[in-house]
Design a protein around this motif. Structure first.
Motif, PDB file in Angstrom:
ATOM      1  N   ALA A 122      10.821  48.749   7.449  1.00 35.91           N
ATOM      2  CA  ALA A 122      11.652  48.633   8.652  1.00 35.91           C
ATOM      3  C   ALA A 122      10.783  48.170   9.813  1.00 35.91           C
ATOM      4  CB  ALA A 122      12.279  49.979   8.976  1.00 35.91           C
ATOM      5  N   GLY A 123      11.414  47.508  10.759  1.00 37.76           N
ATOM      6  CA  GLY A 123      10.675  47.124  11.959  1.00 37.76           C
ATOM      7  C   GLY A 123      10.226  45.682  11.959  1.00 37.76           C
ATOM      8  N   ALA A 124      10.683  44.915  10.968  1.00 39.80           N
ATOM      9  CA  ALA A 124      10.310  43.506  10.927  1.00 39.80           C
ATOM     10  C   ALA A 124      11.526  42.632  11.151  1.00 39.80           C
ATOM     11  CB  ALA A 124       9.679  43.172   9.579  1.00 39.80           C
ATOM     12  N   ALA A 125      12.549  43.223  11.708  1.00 39.22           N
ATOM     13  CA  ALA A 125      13.821  42.504  11.825  1.00 39.22           C
ATOM     14  C   ALA A 125      13.778  41.438  12.905  1.00 39.22           C
ATOM     15  CB  ALA A 125      14.932  43.498  12.127  1.00 39.22           C
ATOM     16  N   ASP A 173      21.937  39.259   5.300  1.00 43.28           N
ATOM     17  CA  ASP A 173      23.159  39.570   6.043  1.00 43.28           C
ATOM     18  C   ASP A 173      22.896  40.614   7.129  1.00 43.28           C
ATOM     19  OD1 ASP A 173      23.921  42.336   4.730  1.00 43.28           O
ATOM     20  OD2 ASP A 173      23.303  40.959   3.130  1.00 43.28           O
ATOM     21  N   GLU A 174      23.869  40.794   7.951  1.00 43.57           N
ATOM     22  CA  GLU A 174      23.730  41.676   9.128  1.00 43.57           C
ATOM     23  C   GLU A 174      23.315  43.095   8.740  1.00 43.57           C
ATOM     24  OE1 GLU A 174      24.243  40.439  12.298  1.00 43.57           O
ATOM     25  OE2 GLU A 174      24.403  38.547  11.208  1.00 43.57           O
ATOM     26  N   ALA A 175      23.940  43.617   7.689  1.00 40.43           N
ATOM     27  CA  ALA A 175      23.739  45.004   7.318  1.00 40.43           C
ATOM     28  C   ALA A 175      22.284  45.283   6.940  1.00 40.43           C
ATOM     29  CB  ALA A 175      24.657  45.379   6.167  1.00 40.43           C
ATOM     30  N   SER A 176      21.650  44.334   6.259  1.00 45.43           N
ATOM     31  CA  SER A 176      20.292  44.590   5.797  1.00 45.43           C
ATOM     32  C   SER A 176      19.240  44.031   6.757  1.00 45.43           C
ATOM     33  CB  SER A 176      20.090  43.984   4.404  1.00 45.43           C
ATOM     34  OG  SER A 176      20.106  42.581   4.523  1.00 45.43           O
ATOM     35  N   ALA A 177      19.694  43.532   7.880  1.00 44.70           N
ATOM     36  CA  ALA A 177      18.767  42.889   8.799  1.00 44.70           C
ATOM     37  C   ALA A 177      17.678  43.831   9.280  1.00 44.70           C
ATOM     38  CB  ALA A 177      19.517  42.321   9.991  1.00 44.70           C
ATOM     39  N   ALA A 178      17.949  45.114   9.277  1.00 50.20           N
ATOM     40  CA  ALA A 178      16.980  46.059   9.803  1.00 50.20           C
ATOM     41  C   ALA A 178      15.842  46.349   8.828  1.00 50.20           C
ATOM     42  CB  ALA A 178      17.683  47.359  10.164  1.00 50.20           C
ATOM     43  N   THR A 179      16.093  46.230   7.545  1.00 52.85           N
ATOM     44  CA  THR A 179      15.011  46.500   6.588  1.00 52.85           C
ATOM     45  C   THR A 179      14.877  45.342   5.606  1.00 52.85           C
ATOM     46  OG1 THR A 179      16.447  47.526   4.955  1.00 52.85           O
ATOM     47  CG2 THR A 179      15.473  48.989   6.638  1.00 52.85           C
ATOM     48  N   GLU A 218     -16.097  36.562   4.361  1.00 46.74           N
ATOM     49  CA  GLU A 218     -16.360  37.008   5.739  1.00 46.74           C
ATOM     50  C   GLU A 218     -15.289  37.971   6.235  1.00 46.74           C
ATOM     51  OE1 GLU A 218     -16.451  33.596   8.258  1.00 46.74           O
ATOM     52  OE2 GLU A 218     -17.621  32.447   6.800  1.00 46.74           O
ATOM     53  N   VAL A 219     -14.152  37.970   5.561  1.00 45.52           N
ATOM     54  CA  VAL A 219     -13.019  38.746   6.051  1.00 45.52           C
ATOM     55  C   VAL A 219     -13.233  40.242   5.849  1.00 45.52           C
ATOM     56  CG1 VAL A 219     -10.560  39.195   5.705  1.00 45.52           C
ATOM     57  CG2 VAL A 219     -11.414  36.842   5.753  1.00 45.52           C
ATOM     58  N   GLY A 220     -13.889  40.572   4.720  1.00 44.90           N
ATOM     59  CA  GLY A 220     -14.192  41.971   4.430  1.00 44.90           C
ATOM     60  C   GLY A 220     -12.945  42.840   4.415  1.00 44.90           C
ATOM     61  N   PHE A 221     -13.046  44.026   5.007  1.00 40.80           N
ATOM     62  CA  PHE A 221     -11.902  44.940   5.027  1.00 40.80           C
ATOM     63  C   PHE A 221     -11.274  45.046   6.412  1.00 40.80           C
ATOM     64  CE2 PHE A 221     -14.188  45.965   1.191  1.00 40.80           C
ATOM     65  CZ  PHE A 221     -13.148  45.886   0.288  1.00 40.80           C
ATOM     66  N   SER A 222     -11.312  43.915   7.092  1.00 39.23           N
ATOM     67  CA  SER A 222     -10.640  43.866   8.392  1.00 39.23           C
ATOM     68  C   SER A 222      -9.131  43.925   8.166  1.00 39.23           C
ATOM     69  CB  SER A 222     -11.003  42.572   9.118  1.00 39.23           C
ATOM     70  OG  SER A 222     -10.482  41.473   8.398  1.00 39.23           O
ATOM     71  N   GLY A 223      -8.377  44.231   9.225  1.00 44.73           N
ATOM     72  CA  GLY A 223      -6.932  44.286   9.102  1.00 44.73           C
ATOM     73  C   GLY A 223      -6.335  44.640  10.444  1.00 44.73           C
ATOM     74  N   VAL A 224      -5.004  44.499  10.547  1.00 51.69           N
ATOM     75  CA  VAL A 224      -4.357  44.847  11.799  1.00 51.69           C
ATOM     76  C   VAL A 224      -3.118  45.696  11.484  1.00 51.69           C
ATOM     77  CG1 VAL A 224      -3.085  42.648  11.848  1.00 51.69           C
ATOM     78  CG2 VAL A 224      -3.392  43.953  13.959  1.00 51.69           C
ATOM     79  N   GLU A 225      -2.991  46.808  12.221  1.00 57.16           N
ATOM     80  CA  GLU A 225      -1.825  47.652  12.001  1.00 57.16           C
ATOM     81  C   GLU A 225      -0.635  47.010  12.716  1.00 57.16           C
ATOM     82  OE1 GLU A 225      -2.292  51.761  13.013  1.00 57.16           O
ATOM     83  OE2 GLU A 225      -0.324  52.279  12.216  1.00 57.16           O
ATOM     84  N   THR A 226       0.532  47.090  12.088  1.00 62.69           N
ATOM     85  CA  THR A 226       1.723  46.470  12.673  1.00 62.69           C
ATOM     86  C   THR A 226       2.692  47.564  13.128  1.00 62.69           C
ATOM     87  OG1 THR A 226       3.036  46.431  10.655  1.00 62.69           O
ATOM     88  CG2 THR A 226       1.450  44.644  10.946  1.00 62.69           C
ATOM     89  N   ASP A 227       3.778  47.127  13.772  1.00 57.65           N
ATOM     90  CA  ASP A 227       4.778  48.098  14.216  1.00 57.65           C
ATOM     91  C   ASP A 227       5.740  48.499  13.101  1.00 57.65           C
ATOM     92  OD1 ASP A 227       3.674  48.022  16.702  1.00 57.65           O
ATOM     93  OD2 ASP A 227       5.011  46.419  17.406  1.00 57.65           O
ATOM     94  N   ALA A 228       5.638  47.795  11.977  1.00 54.64           N
ATOM     95  CA  ALA A 228       6.565  48.096  10.877  1.00 54.64           C
ATOM     96  C   ALA A 228       6.157  49.367  10.155  1.00 54.64           C
ATOM     97  CB  ALA A 228       6.593  46.932   9.897  1.00 54.64           C
ATOM     98  N   THR A 229       7.118  49.983   9.474  1.00 52.92           N
ATOM     99  CA  THR A 229       6.812  51.122   8.620  1.00 52.92           C
ATOM    100  C   THR A 229       7.483  50.935   7.271  1.00 52.92           C
ATOM    101  OG1 THR A 229       8.708  52.283   9.558  1.00 52.92           O
ATOM    102  CG2 THR A 229       6.520  52.861  10.427  1.00 52.92           C
TER     103      THR A 229
END
Ligand SMILES: [Zn+2]
Ligand SMILES: [Zn+2]
Length: 922
Positions: free
Chosen positions: A258-261, A269-275, A327-338
């Motif tokens: 959720a949170g990537a809508a 469709d509209e109903a599943s737009a949230a997840t 070079e990327v290693g274990f870098s990463g970015v936390e997102t607002d999604a869950t």
């Protein structure tokens, strides 16, 4: 007349004759010929020792099959596109076309000098439009079949070659780095390797480009499973392919996110737009309760969606996609999604992380830090919880999950209703019971990136139109030929303005040609098919012929092609089969990987300056040497001394044929030792045939050398029998001809053999020599025994040697008791065995049989029992070979059979005659 064999002098003559008589041309009416193929050379300009070895093997085998009566297809062509020609042309201020054609002329000359017998009427050259138009035609058929994709992708880029590379063209190289990251011991991603270009070894970078791919991954399963059936391929090559394809069994697990809508195209469709559902692939679904986060690769659709609404994510994605994975290693970015855990319902954080690879599995992982090393490293870096859910069965095993992941199997804990189960049981139950967890298989294999930003290759037959998008060029407008070469630092096709500008086949508006060319491995993926009908104008190959003649019967080349050429060729064949152009789904029946020619323990290479040119020792000496030095699949060391051995063998054979012609005075009446020679000629034919069948040219050469030695001895022993001796010499000429064709032809001609040896029938034995190994062993061991006695007793001058063959009843006894003796060596009842022998009515006395049977039982080694023959045949073998004893010891020989009461009777055993030597004591 000279008795020195001068290869340089005779080669031109025989090459002229072979060409005049078209001896290598496949007959027009050939039906399923034997297809013998060496990997065609890249047109570098000179043949090196690896080529010579490769082609000496195929040529010897092709010649052997031809003499066996097969129609043989043995063609040659040129792998003529590629970057080195472009570079050479750039440096020499010429163009790749002229450079390549000059290379071809030089290499063809060299192949001819070596005397390789090709059907040159079938020559193909991949850089000619007559050939590469079919690459374009195949591209279009694959495109129509949905096997071609055009994608923006982060791809491997070689800055030195200035082009992208396929995954299989990037090699891993170990590098030493001084710094090591803390607490990451044993971590796969922290191992110091560097990814380099297969051609120039420059470290490879990443680039974001729109590129063409063949979807070889559609065939991953078949390419993998088919390996089991390729029984005549080396295990090593099959294993390399198996690992490259990288089949992995596991499960696909769905996580609701959720949170990537909002911007999600996938939210239908509209109903599943949230997840949205994100599938992860895991080989260990039973660790699902230990998942503490979800991570997707920067190339994942979800990463795109999240980046659209989050600048931090966008910046991270941008950054990672341009960088080398190392070079990327274990870098990463936390997102607002869950993400929602499918079993516990717990909310998990969602990351975009560079260590998750876009094209591995689903491009998303559930992070289980407690039981996966890479996830563990990521969790430490980002302060994520580490929750153990599998404990080792053995409680004494020390597990410290804070410092290391536990990756073994064990007993589940903290796993709801699955706690207490063994890993495997839990895995099966989860797969069966949880809807979100399904059986799945993934492959490590990636799609084949075929775009190259270079000039010297096949233009991709597509135009780009502003209105219509990408439009394939219609078949009737093929081939798209290369424009004239432009010397520039970038892609020359991009600089060929006039060529580039065209009209759209769909709307007629202005459009631009695709300026990428195809990976040259496309050219080599199907060249073996073009050899079937090289001049065909309306199709790439004749389907009917292909169905009759394929697969290639024997294909020889270096093992370095295991995952490039040999995998692509298999893919192409399967794809063509699905297009209805072929019945066969595998192109090659028997594959031989030839070993390396070493010099001072290293592979010959011009950069090391340890190259021996094929011509240096004479062409035919070289090819005879590379064949006789070792089994084709083994490496061997080039030494001048061993080359000398090959040289001398030629001189010997030639000298004997010359001497025979000059001497002329031959015996007509047969004597026993002529019989021995006749049998030995037959035995050699059988042995050499067997060795050729198994590609053991080195052992064939040894047999030939032995027979030559025997013939020389025979000639010196007594005036030779004309017919027998000539047959021996002709046989040698025929047997050596596949390996040293000029020598074979020259000797054959001197001996007035019929026609050309290259077209002669393979020699056949005149007598039944199925038992030749046993016969040879009897002679050898008898000679060795005589030598032994002479040495041990210090006999200076033996006068007479008696060879005494055992009584008939001994052979019969062994035959009668063979099974019992084999089974009951220890503690057998001698008496009852003796009774059985006597009851069978053998002509023997109990007092003679009893010690013989006891002796048989006492012997540990019973191999002699397996090859028991009879007294009469042993006697005649010894009579025929008696001259060897006379010749060696200068004594009279008698061969006779023992009778009971004879003083030598007791010592004589089947397979081991008794020996008595009389001599003058000094
Ligand atoms: Zn490179
Ligand atoms: Zn258009």
């Amino acid at each position: 007349m000279t008795t020195h064999y001068d290869h340089a002098q005779v080669q031109e003559f025989w090459q002229y004759v072979w060409e005049r008589d078209d001896v290598y041309e496949l007959p027009a009416d050939a039906d399923d010929p034997t297809y013998v193929l060496g990997m065609f050379p890249y047109t570098s300009g000179t043949l090196h020792m690896g080529h010579v070895r490769n082609y000496a093997i195929t040529d010897a085998y092709a010649r052997y099959r031809r003499m066996q009566g097969d129609d043989v297809l043995h063609p040659m062509g040129w792998d003529a596109f590629g970057l080195p020609a472009e570079n050479a042309a750039f440096e020499r201020k010429t163009d790749p076309e002229s450079w390549t054609q000059a290379c071809i002329r030089r290499m063809r000359d060299e192949l001819e000098t070596m005397g390789f017998g090709y059907d040159w009427s079938r020559e193909v050259t991949t850089c000619e439009p007559e050939y590469y138009q079919w690459n374009q035609w195949f591209f279009k058929r694959l495109y129509e079949e949905g096997l071609v994709e055009y994608e923006g992708a982060s791809v491997n880029w070689c800055p030195d070659c200035e082009t992208v590379l396929a995954a299989a063209q990037v090699e891993e190289r170990e590098v030493e780095r001084s710094e090591t990251s803390e607490g990451a011991s044993g971590d796969a991603a922290s191992r110091d390797t560097e990814r380099v270009c297969w051609r120039c070894e420059t470290p490879v970078g990443r680039r974001e480009l729109d590129q063409w791919f063949f979807t070889i991954t559609d065939y991953a399963e078949e390419l993998h499973d088919g390996l089991d059936d390729l029984e005549e391929w080396p295990d090593g090559v099959r294993e390399i392919q198996r690992n490259w394809i990288g089949r992995q069994e596991g499960a696909r697990i769905g996580f609701e996110v959720a949170g990537a809508a909002g911007t999600a195209e996938t939210a239908s469709d509209e109903a599943s737009a949230a997840t949205t559902t994100v599938d992860v692939f895991s080989t260990r679904p039973e660790t699902v309760y230990g998942a503490t986060y979800l991570a997707v690769s920067p190339g994942h659709d979800l990463a795109d969606e999240l980046a659209a609404g989050d600048d931090d994510v966008a910046a991270y994605v941008e950054d990672v996609r341009e960088r080398d994975p190392g070079e990327v290693g274990f870098s990463g970015v936390e997102t607002d999604a869950t993400a929602t855990h499918p079993l516990t319902g717990e909310e998990l954080p969602v990351y975009v992380a560079g260590y998750v690879l876009e094209d591995v599995g689903t491009g998303a992982v559930m992070g289980v830090p407690a039981h996966n090393e890479r996830d563990h490293a990521f969790a430490l870096e980002h302060d994520l919880p580490i929750e153990g859910v599998v404990a080792p069965k053995d409680a004494s095993v020390d597990v410290d999950l804070e410092s290391n992941a536990y990756t073994g199997e064990g007993i589940l804990e903290n796993s709801g209703e699955y706690s207490g189960l063994e890993s495997e049981t839990a895995r099966e139950r989860l797969l069966g019971e949880v809807a979100a967890i399904e059986d799945d298989v993934t492959y490590r294999l990636r799609d084949w990136l075929i775009s190259r930003q270079r000039y010297w290759g096949t233009p991709i037959p597509v135009v780009h139109c502003d209105d219509c998008g990408r439009v394939p060029v219609p078949d009737e407008d093929l081939p798209i030929e290369l424009p004239e070469f432009v010397r520039t630092t970038g892609n020359p096709l991009d600089a060929a303005e006039e060529w580039k500008q065209t009209t759209c086949p769909d709307c007629g508006g202005p459009a631009e040609r695709e300026t990428d060319t195809m990976d040259t491995f496309v050219d080599s993926s199907w060249y073996f098919l073009r050899f079937l009908s090289p001049g065909l104008e309306d199709a790439p190959f004749d389907t009917e012929l292909a169905d009759d003649w394929l697969p290639v019967d024997v294909y020889v080349g270096g093992e370095e092609h295991a995952i490039l050429h040999l995998l692509y060729t298999r893919f192409f064949t399967k794809a063509l089969a699905d297009l209805g152009l072929l019945e066969q789904r595998e192109p090659i029946r028997e594959l031989k990987s030839q070993g390396t020619v070493l010099y001072d323990g290293e592979k010959m290479s011009s950069s090391k300056g340890n190259v021996v040119a094929p011509q240096e020792y004479g062409a035919e000496t070289t090819r005879l040497f590379v064949l006789s030095a070792a089994h084709p699949e083994q490496d061997f060391e080039w030494t001048a001394n061993n080359v000398r051995g090959a040289y001398e063998l030629q001189q010997d054979l030639y000298g004997m044929a010359s001497a025979f012609v000059e001497e002329g005075d031959m015996r007509v009446k047969r004597r026993p030792h002529d019989g021995y020679l006749a049998r030995e000629i037959d035995r050699t034919i059988v042995a050499v045939t067997d060795e050729y069948e198994r590609f053991r040219f080195h052992r064939a050469a040894t047999e030939i050398r032995e027979l030559a030695r025997l013939l020389r001895r025979y000639r010196e022993y007594e005036r030779p029998h004309g017919e027998v001796y000539r047959r021996g010499l002709l046989t040698l000429a025929a047997l050596i001809a596949p390996m040293a064709p000029h020598l074979g032809e020259e000797c054959w001609n001197k001996l007035r053999g019929e026609g050309l040896v290259v077209e002669a029938d393979w020699p056949t034995p005149e007598s039944d020599v199925a038992d030749y190994r046993r016969e040879r062993r009897l002679v050898e061991t008898t000679l060795a025994d005589v030598r032994d006695i002479v040495d041990t007793a210090a006999i200076d001058d033996p006068e007479r040697i008696d060879l005494v063959v055992a009584q008939d009843w001994k052979y019969e006894t062994i035959r009668l008791l063979r099974d019992d003796i084999d089974e009951s060596i220890e503690g057998a009842d001698t008496e009852s065995l003796v009774d059985r022998v006597l009851e069978a009515g053998l002509d023997a006395e109990r007092e003679a049989v009893a010690p013989f049977v006891a002796d048989l039982l006492a012997r540990g080694d019973h191999t002699e029992l397996e090859e028991i023959s009879d007294a009469a045949s042993e006697r005649s073998i010894l009579e025929r070979s008696a001259w060897l004893v006379t010749d060696e010891f200068d004594a009279d020989i008698t061969v006779r059979q023992a009778t009971d009461g004879d003083e030598l009777a007791e010592a004589a055993r089947p397979g081991k005659p008794a020996i008595h030597i009389s001599y003058e004591s000094s």
